[in-house]
Structures are given as structure tokens and as C-alpha cells.
Design an enzyme around this catalytic site. Structure first.
Site, PDB file in Angstrom:
ATOM      1  N   LYS A   1       0.846  -1.188   0.000  1.00  0.00           N
ATOM      2  CA  LYS A   1       0.000   0.000   0.000  1.00  0.00           C
ATOM      3  C   LYS A   1       0.882   1.239   0.000  1.00  0.00           C
ATOM      4  CE  LYS A   1      -3.768   1.934   2.850  1.00  0.00           C
ATOM      5  NZ  LYS A   1      -4.543   1.748   4.085  1.00  0.00           N
TER       6      LYS A   1
ATOM      7  N   SER B 173      -9.465   1.739   3.294  1.00  0.00           N
ATOM      8  CA  SER B 173      -8.661   2.520   2.395  1.00  0.00           C
ATOM      9  C   SER B 173      -7.655   1.717   1.575  1.00  0.00           C
ATOM     10  CB  SER B 173      -7.896   3.576   3.206  1.00  0.00           C
ATOM     11  OG  SER B 173      -7.009   2.945   4.108  1.00  0.00           O
TER      12      SER B 173
ATOM     13  N   SER C  20      -9.426  -0.818   7.374  1.00  0.00           N
ATOM     14  CA  SER C  20      -8.946  -0.655   5.997  1.00  0.00           C
ATOM     15  C   SER C  20      -8.355  -1.883   5.339  1.00  0.00           C
ATOM     16  CB  SER C  20      -7.923   0.467   5.931  1.00  0.00           C
ATOM     17  OG  SER C  20      -8.602   1.681   5.906  1.00  0.00           O
TER      18      SER C  20
HETATM   19  N1  GLN Z   1     -12.560   3.807   6.854  1.00  0.00           N
HETATM   20  C1  GLN Z   1     -11.904   4.119   8.081  1.00  0.00           C
HETATM   21  C2  GLN Z   1     -11.479   5.567   8.088  1.00  0.00           C
HETATM   22  O1  GLN Z   1     -11.674   6.222   7.117  1.00  0.00           O
HETATM   23  C3  GLN Z   1     -10.747   3.188   8.289  1.00  0.00           C
HETATM   24  C4  GLN Z   1      -9.510   3.629   7.672  1.00  0.00           C
HETATM   25  C5  GLN Z   1      -8.327   2.789   7.936  1.00  0.00           C
HETATM   26  O2  GLN Z   1      -8.431   1.731   8.550  1.00  0.00           O
HETATM   27  N2  GLN Z   1      -7.172   3.284   7.527  1.00  0.00           N
HETATM   28  O3  GLN Z   1     -10.973   6.051   9.055  1.00  0.00           O
END
Ligand code: GLN
Length: 474
Positions: free
Chosen positions: A76, A151, A175
Site C-alpha cells: 500500500k 482505504s 482498511s
Molecule cells: N474507513 C476508516 C477511516 O476512514 C478506516 C480507515 C483505515 O483503517 N485506515 O478512518
């Protein structure tokens, strides 16, 4: 070339002479090229990966290859690789090159895994659909009109669509697990502090965890055992010894499993996910496990606590991107304040700016106690209540997501709607407990359904052993 779902099959074919690492990497590169429209990779390390494959083929011939020879992985765009760009999916770091590698990435490379590229993601990990990337949205390979989740959307799609065997993502609030569920692959968030965070661009430091996407439990376990453990570069990493996860020790015949009625009865839950979960519960009972409902009335408070605490931490962490030290600098600068202001306004996307503002607000002197302190207290209560369940039960079973993959653009207008996608993943994040999402079932449109299993801190061995049973039952 056939599509490989586990490293052991690749190793077999390498051993038998049916395959070389060079052929393997070439095939993944071809898959990446043919599916460029999915936008899973921001950068592909074509020549490097091929050169490394050649080296490893030599090492294999001499019987000198590491235990991950034949494993091709992607990272990532929040994980650093020495002398390579890393941008956190953001314009603010678009030309930034890292001077070192993340400890976790280095651990895999040391065992002769091959890194094939840098994967698209929501900016600084903030998002649930991979539509908040400066490099454009990622598409779900099963339906290009749908999101892959976020994400770590690029990382999930790369495994889903055979562009690499394994991806490293990051999981702050879901994410890895949420995109894994949307894409029909396995996604693990280990215990907080199990893996060093050195070389991971920070979003919310008391939540951030590196996570693993794979198609098999064995590969997930193998990668975790290679990356986990003490690191003198990260003072927060746990010194708890790392067991050999891949040998699947810790397997019991039967387990005690709790499910949360609040997570099943909620209106937000898509009917097919509810029926998949209920069917899973029934099949576990039939297999002799004890499965019982345990009320968890705090479920409603987890998401608000998560968003208060993570935005607070993000506003502090992201203050380092100021246009002065590194990253994007606005050309419209006439004094120090306009340097900061314009560089940050131009460099950050809308969602990141929203969270910085929100985080700054909850940390401001007049509101600190009302929001931040209160959310910290709620965090402790959530941990206490969750641990209370896990004293009596081995696992908590809960949906990974309230819905399956939604349409691109469906929730971009309303941030609160988007945050709802994290409803079930944030409990493990707020508590720091390990959780895995397993692809179990499909909805009416044939999109994957994920079921999530949570357990006690540092009990990943047990989590893998149980996951294996569940996947087999399926
Ligand atoms: N969707 C969650 C957020 O926007 C989780 C993001 C993540 O785990 N990096 O904070």
C-alpha cells in the site's frame, strides 16, 4: 499460467521445475497490465521485480533461497521502501522518495519475497471506498461499477485479480478487513503493536496496524510470522514472542463463540449478510461449537469514539506536512502563514482537510474534555466490555461490513454515510484486538460477503486455526 492461491503450490511447481520466479513475475506483470483500468497500482516495479526473480531462481537452484522465495507481494502507498516513492495516496507527497524501508517490508524482502509495486489507497488511509485517492478511484474487479472498499482498496484488488499473491495494507479502523470483504479475499488486522510501525506513514498512531491480504490462511500466517516482533526502531512494538503461526498450532476441536445480537438486528445490515451470518452460526453449532448471543449495548458508541480519537490523532500527525520540510509547496507564497496555508490546502484532499479540522476542533481547549477526554473514556469501556466477552468465549463473530460493495459515487456526497461502512470493523481497532475477515458467501448480485472473527490480544494462532476450520466448512 495457472492462478495460484497459496505459496505452497508455487513452491511445489518451482521445485518440480514447472515454473520459474521469472515466469511467475512476468505473469503477474501481465495481469497488472491487462487490468490497468482497475487502477490498483500507482507504480509497478517491473524491471526490479524481474531482476530479483532472476536472482531468486539462481538461489533456488543452489538451495539457498529464503522461506518466502516465490512470494510476490505489493505494498500500500503508505508503506516505505528504500529509494522508492511513497505518497500516501496524496498530492502533498507526490514526489517524495523514502530513504528507508518499513521494517515489515524489509522482513519479507530478507526472506526473498519479491515486491512488485506500490498500491493505490485512500489519502493517508482515510476512506472506506478508495475514492479519496489523488490517483483516482480503484475499481472492484468483480464489478467495475462498484468500489473495492478502502482505504487499502488497491491492495485488496491486486490480490483479488491475481496481480500478486499477497498485499500489505494498513488497518486503522478496518482498511484491510473491509476491502477484503468487498473483494472476496482474506484480510487480517493483527493485534495492535504486533508488527512494527516503522516506515508506515502515520494516520492515527494508537490505532495504525499493518495488515495482510491473501487468498489462503496459510500465506497470511506465514507473512505475519515473518513480519511480527520486536523492532528497536518502534518503541511501541510488542516484545511478546512470535509463535510459528503457519504451523497452525492452537487448533482445538471445538470453541466457545459469541455473537452480538445488536450487530445482527441492526437495520443497517443488508439481508444477505444477515442470512450468511446466521447460516454460519448454525453450521458452527452443527460442528459442535458452543455459539451464544452476548449483548453488547456499546456498539452504538464505537464508531463515534473512533472518529473523534482518530481525527484528533490525525490532526497532530499530519501537521508535519507543512510545505516547508518536504512534499508539495504552493507557488502562491508571500509569508510563512501563506506557505503553510496554501501548501496544505492545495496538497490535501477534501476528506483529509475535513478530518484535520474535526481533529483540531475536538482537541481545542474549550472542547477537549467534552469530546476527546470523553471518547478516551468510552474507548476504555469498550475495551473492558469486549474483554469481558473474550474471557468467557474464544471468539466474537460479527459481520465485517453492513453492506456488500456499493456503487462508485454512491456515498461520496455524504461523509457520515461513508463512515457507516466501518460500523463493525472499528471495535477491533478501538480495542487493539486482532480480527480477520473471511470471504464467506455472496449476495444476490454475486458480490462477496465477509464474516469477521475477533479474539484476544496476541491470539492470532488461534484465530488462524479457527479461520481454517470456518473456510473448510464453507
Ligand atoms: N474507513 C476508516 C477511516 O476512514 C478506516 C480507515 C483505515 O483503517 N485506515 O478512518
Amino acid at each position: 499460467m495457472k492462478s495460484y492461491h497459496r505459496l505452497s503450490d508455487i513452491r511445489n511447481d518451482l521445485q518440480l521445475g514447472n515454473l520459474t520466479c521469472q515466469q511467475l513475475v512476468s505473469q503477474y506483470l501481465k495481469n497488472i497490465e491487462e487490468q490497468e483500468h482497475l487502477n490498483a497500482f500507482i507504480e509497478v516495479y517491473k524491471d526490479e521485480a524481474l531482476a530479483k526473480a532472476k536472482d531468486i531462481d539462481q538461489k533456488l537452484k543452489k538451495n539457498q533461497a529464503g522461506k518466502l522465495a516465490g512470494l510476490v507481494f505489493g505494498i500500500k502507498d503508505l508503506l516505505c521502501l528504500d529509494k522508492h516513492r511513497v505518497s500516501g495516496g496524496s498530492k502533498i507527497l507526490s514526489n517524495f522518495e523514502s530513504q528507508f524501508s518499513a521494517t515489515a517490508v524489509e522482513a519479507l524482502l530478507k526472506e526473498d519475497a519479491i515486491v512488485i509495486g506500490r498500491q493505490n489507497c485512500d489519502e493517508f488511509g482515510m476512506g472506506s471506498s478508495n475514492e479519496n485517492s489523488a490517483y483516482g478511484a480503484v475499481k472492484n474487479a468483480l464489478d467495475v461499477n462498484k468500489v473495492p472498499g478502502g482505504s487499502s482498496g488497491g491492495s485488496a484488488v491486486a490480490v483479488q485479480a491475481d496481480m500478486c499473491l499477497v498485499s500489505l495494507g494498513t488497518d486503522t479502523g478496518g482498511s484491510v478487513r473491509q476491502p477484503a470483504a468487498f473483494c472476496g479475499v482474506i484480510g487480517l488486522k493483527p493485534t495492535y503493536s504486533r508488527i512494527s510501525r516503522w516506515g508506515l506513514l502515520a494516520y492515527a498512531s494508537s490505532f495504525d496496524t499493518i495488515g495482510i491480504f491473501s487468498k489462503s490462511i496459510e500465506d497470511n500466517a506465514l507473512v505475519l510470522e515473518t513480519m511480527a516482533g520486536a523492532d528497536r526502531k518502534d518503541a511501541t512494538v510488542s516484545k511478546t514472542p512470535v509463535p510459528s503461526y503457519s504451523t497452525m498450532k492452537g487448533t482445538q476441536e471445538t470453541y466457545r463463540i459469541a455473537y452480538l445480537p445488536e450487530a445482527i438486528e441492526t437495520e443497517a445490515l443488508q439481508p444477505e449478510i444477515k442470512s450468511t451470518l446466521l447460516a454460519t452460526i448454525e453450521s458452527l453449532k452443527a460442528a459442535g461449537h458452543t455459539v451464544e448471543p452476548v449483548s453488547f449495548p456499546m456498539l452504538d458508541y464505537v464508531l463515534p469514539a473512533y472518529y473523534i480519537l482518530t481525527t484528533a490523532e490525525a490532526s497532530a500527525n499530519l501537521s508535519r506536512y507543512d510545505g516547508a520540510h518536504y512534499g508539495h509547496r504552493s507557488p502562491h507564497v508571500h509569508d510563512l502563514e501563506s506557505l503553510y496555508k496554501n501548501s496544505r490546502t492545495e496538497g490535501f484532499g477534501e476528506e483529509v482537510r475535513r478530518r484535520i479540522l474535526l481533529g483540531t476542533f475536538v482537541l481545542s481547549a474549550s472542547y477537549y474534555d467534552a469530546y476527546y477526554t470523553k471518547a478516551q473514556k468510552v474507548r476504555r469501556l469498550i475495551l473492558k466490555e469486549t474483554q469481558r466477552i473474550l474471557e468467557e468465549f474464544d471468539f466474537i463473530v460479527i459481520p465485517t461490513t453492513p453492506t456488500t460493495a456499493f456503487k462508485l459515487g454512491e456515498h461520496t456526497k455524504n461523509p457520515l454515510e461513508m463512515y457507516m461502512a466501518d460500523l463493525f470493523t472499528v471495535q477491533a481497532s478501538v480495542t487493539g484486538l486482532p480480527a480477520i475477515s473471511l470471504p464467506i458467501g455472496k449476495d444476490a448480485e454475486n458480490m462477496p460477503v465477509g464474516i469477521q472473527i475477533m479474539t484476544n490480544a496476541f491470539d492470532e494462532a488461534k484465530l488462524f486455526a479457527f479461520s481454517k476450520k470456518l473456510m473448510k466448512n464453507n
